[in-house]
Design a protein around this motif. Structure first.
Motif, mmCIF file in Angstrom:
data_model
loop_
_atom_site.group_PDB
_atom_site.id
_atom_site.type_symbol
_atom_site.label_atom_id
_atom_site.label_comp_id
_atom_site.label_asym_id
_atom_site.label_seq_id
_atom_site.Cartn_x
_atom_site.Cartn_y
_atom_site.Cartn_z
ATOM 1 N N GLN A 133 0.844 -1.205 0.000
ATOM 2 C CA GLN A 133 0.000 0.000 0.000
ATOM 3 C C GLN A 133 0.881 1.257 0.000
ATOM 4 O OE1 GLN A 133 -2.170 -0.865 3.593
ATOM 5 N NE2 GLN A 133 -3.867 -1.841 2.521
ATOM 6 N N ASN A 134 1.900 1.243 0.836
ATOM 7 C CA ASN A 134 2.817 2.392 0.875
ATOM 8 C C ASN A 134 3.500 2.584 -0.474
ATOM 9 O OD1 ASN A 134 2.346 2.976 3.555
ATOM 10 N ND2 ASN A 134 4.029 1.709 4.309
ATOM 11 N N GLU A 135 3.873 1.464 -1.071
ATOM 12 C CA GLU A 135 4.601 1.507 -2.336
ATOM 13 C C GLU A 135 3.716 2.042 -3.464
ATOM 14 O OE1 GLU A 135 7.538 -1.906 -2.880
ATOM 15 O OE2 GLU A 135 6.176 -2.147 -4.556
ATOM 16 N N ARG A 136 2.487 1.512 -3.560
ATOM 17 C CA ARG A 136 1.615 1.883 -4.688
ATOM 18 C C ARG A 136 0.926 3.222 -4.488
ATOM 19 N NH1 ARG A 136 1.020 -2.620 -8.121
ATOM 20 N NH2 ARG A 136 2.946 -3.774 -7.737
ATOM 21 N N LEU A 137 0.584 3.556 -3.251
ATOM 22 C CA LEU A 137 -0.141 4.809 -3.016
ATOM 23 C C LEU A 137 0.792 5.939 -2.582
ATOM 24 C CD1 LEU A 137 -3.160 3.374 -0.976
ATOM 25 C CD2 LEU A 137 -3.176 4.061 -3.373
ATOM 26 N N GLY A 138 1.980 5.575 -2.105
ATOM 27 C CA GLY A 138 2.865 6.556 -1.466
ATOM 28 C C GLY A 138 2.515 6.603 0.019
ATOM 29 N N THR A 139 3.540 6.782 0.839
ATOM 30 C CA THR A 139 3.309 6.719 2.293
ATOM 31 C C THR A 139 2.305 7.773 2.749
ATOM 32 O OG1 THR A 139 5.556 5.900 2.584
ATOM 33 C CG2 THR A 139 4.474 6.759 4.542
ATOM 34 N N TYR A 140 2.410 8.979 2.185
ATOM 35 C CA TYR A 140 1.531 10.075 2.629
ATOM 36 C C TYR A 140 0.064 9.758 2.308
ATOM 37 C CZ TYR A 140 -0.527 14.728 2.978
ATOM 38 O OH TYR A 140 -1.335 15.785 3.296
ATOM 39 N N ARG A 141 -0.184 9.313 1.044
ATOM 40 C CA ARG A 141 -1.565 9.021 0.661
ATOM 41 C C ARG A 141 -2.092 7.808 1.428
ATOM 42 N NH1 ARG A 141 -5.035 10.558 -3.274
ATOM 43 N NH2 ARG A 141 -3.473 11.726 -4.428
ATOM 44 N N ALA A 142 -1.236 6.826 1.645
ATOM 45 C CA ALA A 142 -1.666 5.644 2.403
ATOM 46 C C ALA A 142 -2.106 6.052 3.808
ATOM 47 C CB ALA A 142 -0.545 4.610 2.461
ATOM 48 N N LEU A 143 -1.377 6.994 4.398
ATOM 49 C CA LEU A 143 -1.736 7.454 5.746
ATOM 50 C C LEU A 143 -3.085 8.173 5.737
ATOM 51 C CD1 LEU A 143 1.619 8.855 7.190
ATOM 52 C CD2 LEU A 143 0.231 7.017 8.161
ATOM 53 N N ARG A 144 -3.397 8.834 4.633
ATOM 54 C CA ARG A 144 -4.641 9.604 4.550
ATOM 55 C C ARG A 144 -5.812 8.797 3.988
ATOM 56 N NH1 ARG A 144 -4.422 15.193 4.751
ATOM 57 N NH2 ARG A 144 -6.156 15.263 3.304
ATOM 58 N N SER A 145 -5.551 7.585 3.534
ATOM 59 C CA SER A 145 -6.628 6.759 2.970
ATOM 60 C C SER A 145 -7.574 6.294 4.073
ATOM 61 C CB SER A 145 -6.037 5.528 2.274
ATOM 62 O OG SER A 145 -5.281 5.913 1.158
ATOM 63 N N PRO A 146 -8.829 5.986 3.695
ATOM 64 C CA PRO A 146 -9.774 5.548 4.729
ATOM 65 C C PRO A 146 -9.292 4.275 5.424
ATOM 66 C CG PRO A 146 -10.880 5.900 2.614
ATOM 67 C CD PRO A 146 -9.418 6.049 2.361
ATOM 68 N N LYS A 147 -9.526 4.223 6.723
ATOM 69 C CA LYS A 147 -9.090 3.060 7.516
ATOM 70 C C LYS A 147 -9.736 1.770 7.008
ATOM 71 C CE LYS A 147 -6.643 4.232 11.404
ATOM 72 N NZ LYS A 147 -5.700 5.023 10.616
ATOM 73 N N TRP A 148 -11.014 1.866 6.565
ATOM 74 C CA TRP A 148 -11.681 0.647 6.105
ATOM 75 C C TRP A 148 -10.945 0.055 4.919
ATOM 76 C CZ3 TRP A 148 -13.114 0.266 1.096
ATOM 77 C CH2 TRP A 148 -13.413 1.424 0.394
ATOM 78 N N PHE A 149 -10.341 0.921 4.097
ATOM 79 C CA PHE A 149 -9.615 0.416 2.942
ATOM 80 C C PHE A 149 -8.266 -0.175 3.374
ATOM 81 C CE2 PHE A 149 -6.261 1.051 -0.174
ATOM 82 C CZ PHE A 149 -6.719 0.217 -1.185
ATOM 83 N N ILE A 150 -7.497 0.593 4.132
ATOM 84 C CA ILE A 150 -6.138 0.167 4.512
ATOM 85 C C ILE A 150 -6.193 -1.113 5.355
ATOM 86 C CG2 ILE A 150 -4.121 0.821 5.889
ATOM 87 C CD1 ILE A 150 -4.253 2.286 3.217
ATOM 88 N N GLU A 151 -6.997 -1.085 6.410
ATOM 89 C CA GLU A 151 -7.034 -2.264 7.286
ATOM 90 C C GLU A 151 -7.931 -3.362 6.725
ATOM 91 O OE1 GLU A 151 -5.025 -2.972 9.573
ATOM 92 O OE2 GLU A 151 -4.088 -0.998 9.685
ATOM 93 N N GLY A 152 -9.019 -2.956 6.045
ATOM 94 C CA GLY A 152 -9.915 -3.961 5.463
ATOM 95 C C GLY A 152 -9.190 -4.809 4.433
ATOM 96 N N MET A 153 -8.397 -4.162 3.588
ATOM 97 C CA MET A 153 -7.605 -4.903 2.597
ATOM 98 C C MET A 153 -6.627 -5.852 3.287
ATOM 99 S SD MET A 153 -4.771 -3.475 -0.132
ATOM 100 C CE MET A 153 -5.713 -3.275 -1.636
#
Ligand SMILES: [Zn+2]
Length: 195
Positions: A133-153
């Motif tokens: 996720q960090n690699e494809r979205l970038g660390t900054y965007r990954a941090l700002r992405s919705p929690k349901w997406f980051i943790e749900g995935m």
């Protein structure tokens, strides 16, 4: 310190360079920074990216990493980097890298610390999913992405066997699975970047 004695010269060189280039305060107050030079924190590095405080369990750590790496690549595409991973069998080791109460923790591009309870395939896959996720979205965007997406995935694609998960993670997993059914595999990261 025993870990230093086992260092390959190249790893030692990289580690020393890293140590010399960071301010002392970073090493004192921000423990995850030791992921940059784990062998200097007293663990043995069994490959250039896998370290552990239990060299007797090296094969197990290596297999967990390889299986998780292949599984994540199969589901989400190749991981371009080989993220650093420290496998701890003791709480003291985990604490020295700043793990806290978590079972495992990925610290942006620094790498991942696995605690004593995290030596299981789904935990290692979970953290490598955070790495991609960090690699494809970038660390900054990954941090700002919705929690349901980051943790749900991470909970869904790691094949975490717990059902139901403690909330809110069960809900996050359901939301991610519903969302992923509505997007094609090829456009997954593009759609994810728009969330
Ligand atoms: Zn997670």
């Amino acid at each position: 310190m025993p870990g230093v004695m086992r260092l390959k010269p190249t790893i030692l060189g990289v580690s020393l360079t890293v140590v010399l280039c960071l301010p002392l305060a970073a090493w004192t107050f921000y423990k995850p920074v030791w992921l940059l030079a784990p062998s200097l924190a007293g663990v043995s590095c069994i490959t250039d990216v896998i370290c552990t405080d239990a060299p007797k369990r090296s094969d197990e750590a290596r297999k967990l990493y390889a299986e998780a790496f292949a599984c994540v690549a199969r589901k989400l595409g190749p991981i371009k980097s080989r993220p650093r991973a420290v496998f701890c069998t003791s709480d003291a080791c985990a604490r020295s890298f700043g793990l806290g109460r978590s079972t495992a923790k990925t610290v942006g591009p620094l790498g991942t610390i696995f605690g004593p309870r995290a030596w299981k395939p789904h935990y290692v896959r979970h953290e490598l999913i955070h790495q991609i996720q960090n690699e494809r979205l970038g660390t900054y965007r990954a941090l700002r992405s919705p929690k349901w997406f980051i943790e749900g995935m991470a909970y869904s694609l790691s094949e975490d066997p717990r059902s139901p998960l403690a909330e809110p993670f069960e809900q996050y997993r359901s939301l991610f699975e519903a969302w992923s059914r509505s997007v094609g595999k090829d456009e997954l990261w593009q759609k994810a970047s728009e969330l």
